[in-house]
Design a protein around this motif. Sequence first.
Motif, PDB file in Angstrom:
ATOM      1  N   VAL A  56      57.422  33.361  33.649  1.00 19.40           N
ATOM      2  CA  VAL A  56      57.146  32.563  34.832  1.00 19.40           C
ATOM      3  C   VAL A  56      56.369  31.342  34.367  1.00 19.40           C
ATOM      4  O   VAL A  56      55.256  31.465  33.845  1.00 19.40           O
ATOM      5  CB  VAL A  56      56.339  33.360  35.882  1.00 19.40           C
ATOM      6  N   GLU A  57      56.978  30.181  34.536  1.00 24.54           N
ATOM      7  CA  GLU A  57      56.380  28.941  34.039  1.00 24.54           C
ATOM      8  C   GLU A  57      54.991  28.722  34.644  1.00 24.54           C
ATOM      9  O   GLU A  57      54.785  28.878  35.848  1.00 24.54           O
ATOM     10  CB  GLU A  57      57.276  27.749  34.387  1.00 24.54           C
ATOM     11  N   GLY A  58      54.037  28.403  33.771  1.00 22.96           N
ATOM     12  CA  GLY A  58      52.680  28.116  34.203  1.00 22.96           C
ATOM     13  C   GLY A  58      51.767  29.323  34.310  1.00 22.96           C
ATOM     14  O   GLY A  58      50.610  29.198  34.687  1.00 22.96           O
ATOM     15  N   TYR A  59      52.284  30.502  33.987  1.00 24.92           N
ATOM     16  CA  TYR A  59      51.495  31.729  34.103  1.00 24.92           C
ATOM     17  C   TYR A  59      51.586  32.526  32.805  1.00 24.92           C
ATOM     18  O   TYR A  59      52.577  32.447  32.087  1.00 24.92           O
ATOM     19  CB  TYR A  59      52.034  32.634  35.228  1.00 24.92           C
ATOM     20  N   HIS A  60      50.549  33.326  32.562  1.00 23.73           N
ATOM     21  CA  HIS A  60      50.687  34.374  31.563  1.00 23.73           C
ATOM     22  C   HIS A  60      51.688  35.360  32.149  1.00 23.73           C
ATOM     23  O   HIS A  60      51.782  35.516  33.362  1.00 23.73           O
ATOM     24  CB  HIS A  60      49.353  35.080  31.308  1.00 23.73           C
ATOM     25  N   ASN A  61      52.427  36.033  31.327  1.00 23.61           N
ATOM     26  CA  ASN A  61      53.489  36.887  31.840  1.00 23.61           C
ATOM     27  C   ASN A  61      53.006  38.259  32.303  1.00 23.61           C
ATOM     28  O   ASN A  61      53.756  39.007  32.894  1.00 23.61           O
ATOM     29  CB  ASN A  61      54.587  37.056  30.787  1.00 23.61           C
ATOM     30  N   ASN A  62      51.773  38.592  32.022  1.00 23.98           N
ATOM     31  CA  ASN A  62      51.198  39.869  32.429  1.00 23.98           C
ATOM     32  C   ASN A  62      49.903  39.579  33.167  1.00 23.98           C
ATOM     33  O   ASN A  62      48.912  39.209  32.555  1.00 23.98           O
ATOM     34  CB  ASN A  62      50.933  40.753  31.214  1.00 23.98           C
ATOM     35  N   VAL A  63      49.925  39.773  34.492  1.00 24.61           N
ATOM     36  CA  VAL A  63      48.784  39.379  35.316  1.00 24.61           C
ATOM     37  C   VAL A  63      48.211  40.610  36.012  1.00 24.61           C
ATOM     38  O   VAL A  63      48.940  41.320  36.718  1.00 24.61           O
ATOM     39  CB  VAL A  63      49.209  38.314  36.354  1.00 24.61           C
ATOM     40  N   PRO A  64      46.903  40.872  35.828  1.00 29.69           N
ATOM     41  CA  PRO A  64      46.290  42.038  36.483  1.00 29.69           C
ATOM     42  C   PRO A  64      46.404  41.960  38.004  1.00 29.69           C
ATOM     43  O   PRO A  64      46.195  40.903  38.589  1.00 29.69           O
ATOM     44  CB  PRO A  64      44.827  41.973  36.057  1.00 29.69           C
ATOM     45  N   ILE A  65      46.755  43.094  38.612  1.00 27.15           N
ATOM     46  CA  ILE A  65      46.808  43.170  40.069  1.00 27.15           C
ATOM     47  C   ILE A  65      45.769  44.135  40.627  1.00 27.15           C
ATOM     48  O   ILE A  65      45.474  44.113  41.810  1.00 27.15           O
ATOM     49  CB  ILE A  65      48.205  43.582  40.578  1.00 27.15           C
ATOM     50  N   GLN A  66      45.220  44.989  39.763  1.00 29.37           N
ATOM     51  CA  GLN A  66      44.231  45.960  40.222  1.00 29.37           C
ATOM     52  C   GLN A  66      43.360  46.377  39.047  1.00 29.37           C
ATOM     53  O   GLN A  66      43.883  46.675  37.970  1.00 29.37           O
ATOM     54  CB  GLN A  66      44.933  47.189  40.801  1.00 29.37           C
ATOM     55  N   THR A  67      42.055  46.360  39.260  1.00 26.48           N
ATOM     56  CA  THR A  67      41.150  46.839  38.221  1.00 26.48           C
ATOM     57  C   THR A  67      40.387  48.043  38.745  1.00 26.48           C
ATOM     58  O   THR A  67      40.150  48.177  39.938  1.00 26.48           O
ATOM     59  CB  THR A  67      40.157  45.741  37.769  1.00 26.48           C
ATOM     60  N   SER A  68      40.035  48.899  37.834  1.00 30.76           N
ATOM     61  CA  SER A  68      39.358  50.137  38.188  1.00 30.76           C
ATOM     62  C   SER A  68      37.914  50.080  37.694  1.00 30.76           C
ATOM     63  O   SER A  68      37.660  49.773  36.531  1.00 30.76           O
ATOM     64  CB  SER A  68      40.085  51.311  37.529  1.00 30.76           C
ATOM     65  N   LEU A  69      37.000  50.373  38.605  1.00 28.14           N
ATOM     66  CA  LEU A  69      35.596  50.461  38.224  1.00 28.14           C
ATOM     67  C   LEU A  69      35.299  51.909  37.853  1.00 28.14           C
ATOM     68  O   LEU A  69      35.833  52.841  38.453  1.00 28.14           O
ATOM     69  CB  LEU A  69      34.697  50.030  39.374  1.00 28.14           C
ATOM     70  N   HIS A  70      34.469  52.103  36.873  1.00 26.21           N
ATOM     71  CA  HIS A  70      34.149  53.461  36.435  1.00 26.21           C
ATOM     72  C   HIS A  70      33.405  54.235  37.527  1.00 26.21           C
ATOM     73  O   HIS A  70      33.616  55.436  37.690  1.00 26.21           O
ATOM     74  CB  HIS A  70      33.326  53.401  35.150  1.00 26.21           C
ATOM     75  N   ILE A  71      32.598  53.543  38.297  1.00 24.46           N
ATOM     76  CA  ILE A  71      31.782  54.189  39.331  1.00 24.46           C
ATOM     77  C   ILE A  71      32.678  54.687  40.461  1.00 24.46           C
ATOM     78  O   ILE A  71      33.317  53.912  41.155  1.00 24.46           O
ATOM     79  CB  ILE A  71      30.735  53.197  39.890  1.00 24.46           C
ATOM     80  N   GLY A  72      32.770  55.965  40.626  1.00 22.34           N
ATOM     81  CA  GLY A  72      33.527  56.556  41.720  1.00 22.34           C
ATOM     82  C   GLY A  72      35.006  56.235  41.698  1.00 22.34           C
ATOM     83  O   GLY A  72      35.679  56.383  42.706  1.00 22.34           O
ATOM     84  N   HIS A  73      35.497  55.786  40.566  1.00 24.44           N
ATOM     85  CA  HIS A  73      36.918  55.445  40.416  1.00 24.44           C
ATOM     86  C   HIS A  73      37.384  54.436  41.467  1.00 24.44           C
ATOM     87  O   HIS A  73      38.520  54.450  41.903  1.00 24.44           O
ATOM     88  CB  HIS A  73      37.798  56.700  40.453  1.00 24.44           C
ATOM     89  N   LYS A  74      36.470  53.569  41.896  1.00 22.88           N
ATOM     90  CA  LYS A  74      36.807  52.522  42.860  1.00 22.88           C
ATOM     91  C   LYS A  74      37.754  51.511  42.211  1.00 22.88           C
ATOM     92  O   LYS A  74      37.607  51.175  41.047  1.00 22.88           O
ATOM     93  CB  LYS A  74      35.529  51.821  43.326  1.00 22.88           C
ATOM     94  N   ARG A  75      38.720  51.051  42.992  1.00 14.78           N
ATOM     95  CA  ARG A  75      39.688  50.069  42.496  1.00 14.78           C
ATOM     96  C   ARG A  75      39.572  48.783  43.305  1.00 14.78           C
ATOM     97  O   ARG A  75      39.426  48.825  44.524  1.00 14.78           O
ATOM     98  CB  ARG A  75      41.103  50.618  42.565  1.00 14.78           C
ATOM     99  N   ILE A  76      39.698  47.676  42.610  1.00 18.87           N
ATOM    100  CA  ILE A  76      39.629  46.364  43.247  1.00 18.87           C
ATOM    101  C   ILE A  76      40.999  45.710  43.134  1.00 18.87           C
ATOM    102  O   ILE A  76      41.535  45.550  42.032  1.00 18.87           O
ATOM    103  CB  ILE A  76      38.567  45.475  42.573  1.00 18.87           C
ATOM    104  N   GLN A  77      41.572  45.341  44.279  1.00 24.07           N
ATOM    105  CA  GLN A  77      42.878  44.688  44.307  1.00 24.07           C
ATOM    106  C   GLN A  77      42.721  43.199  44.011  1.00 24.07           C
ATOM    107  O   GLN A  77      41.818  42.550  44.518  1.00 24.07           O
ATOM    108  CB  GLN A  77      43.519  44.831  45.699  1.00 24.07           C
ATOM    109  N   GLN A  78      43.602  42.676  43.207  1.00 23.08           N
ATOM    110  CA  GLN A  78      43.659  41.242  42.915  1.00 23.08           C
ATOM    111  C   GLN A  78      44.799  40.676  43.772  1.00 23.08           C
ATOM    112  O   GLN A  78      45.844  40.289  43.272  1.00 23.08           O
ATOM    113  CB  GLN A  78      43.912  40.997  41.423  1.00 23.08           C
ATOM    114  N   THR A  79      44.585  40.650  45.077  1.00 21.14           N
ATOM    115  CA  THR A  79      45.667  40.369  46.015  1.00 21.14           C
ATOM    116  C   THR A  79      46.243  38.964  45.884  1.00 21.14           C
ATOM    117  O   THR A  79      47.423  38.759  46.187  1.00 21.14           O
ATOM    118  CB  THR A  79      45.206  40.612  47.459  1.00 21.14           C
TER     119      THR A  79
END
Length: 181
Positions: A56-79
């Motif tokens: 995809v022109e102008g982007y890295h080809n692998n883009v994070p969409i969700q990261t996981s925090l160690h605390i309580g296995h909470k996940r943050i969406q990169q909407t």
Amino acid sequence: MMLNKFVIIGRSNTGKSAILDRVLEDTGLRQIGFRIRDFKIENEFRGYYMHSILDVEGYHNNVPIQTSLHIGHKRIQQTEVYDTFGVQCLRDVLNADREDFDCIVLDELGRGEFTSKDFTEWVNKVLDSDNTVFVLMKNSTNNVTSAIKKRQDVLLYDLDNMSQDEVIKNIEDKLKKRQEL
């Protein structure tokens, strides 16, 4: 109506991607679209990223969409990734030369795409196209996954009710019959 939209539904780690990989390998279909992959740092799960099969022109080809925090296995969406990278990926898919691919892959829906109206519209444009499409979805309920399940032009495969082997055989049989027409 020729049914060429294959929707595989299942919980996490039920083999949706493995089924798709097997069908692609067995049939030799060339894919375009995106795949969702997990990423690890120091062998620890840290979240998911979207991988566009085409650059995809102008982007890295692998883009994070969700990261996981160690605390309580909470996940943050990169909407915002769906609004930007995801939309451009699907736009590129529908503008690609049909000679360069045999099927479109949307692997996987059900994580956070429902927050993006634009991405949802592009998913529907892909499903409205006459392309062969494979959609892999978490067995979750949101406006995107619910609408796809209700479509009359899709074949649904629920891994709660079918084995992986049954799904593979059924899809490959349908694809073979389509080629014979």
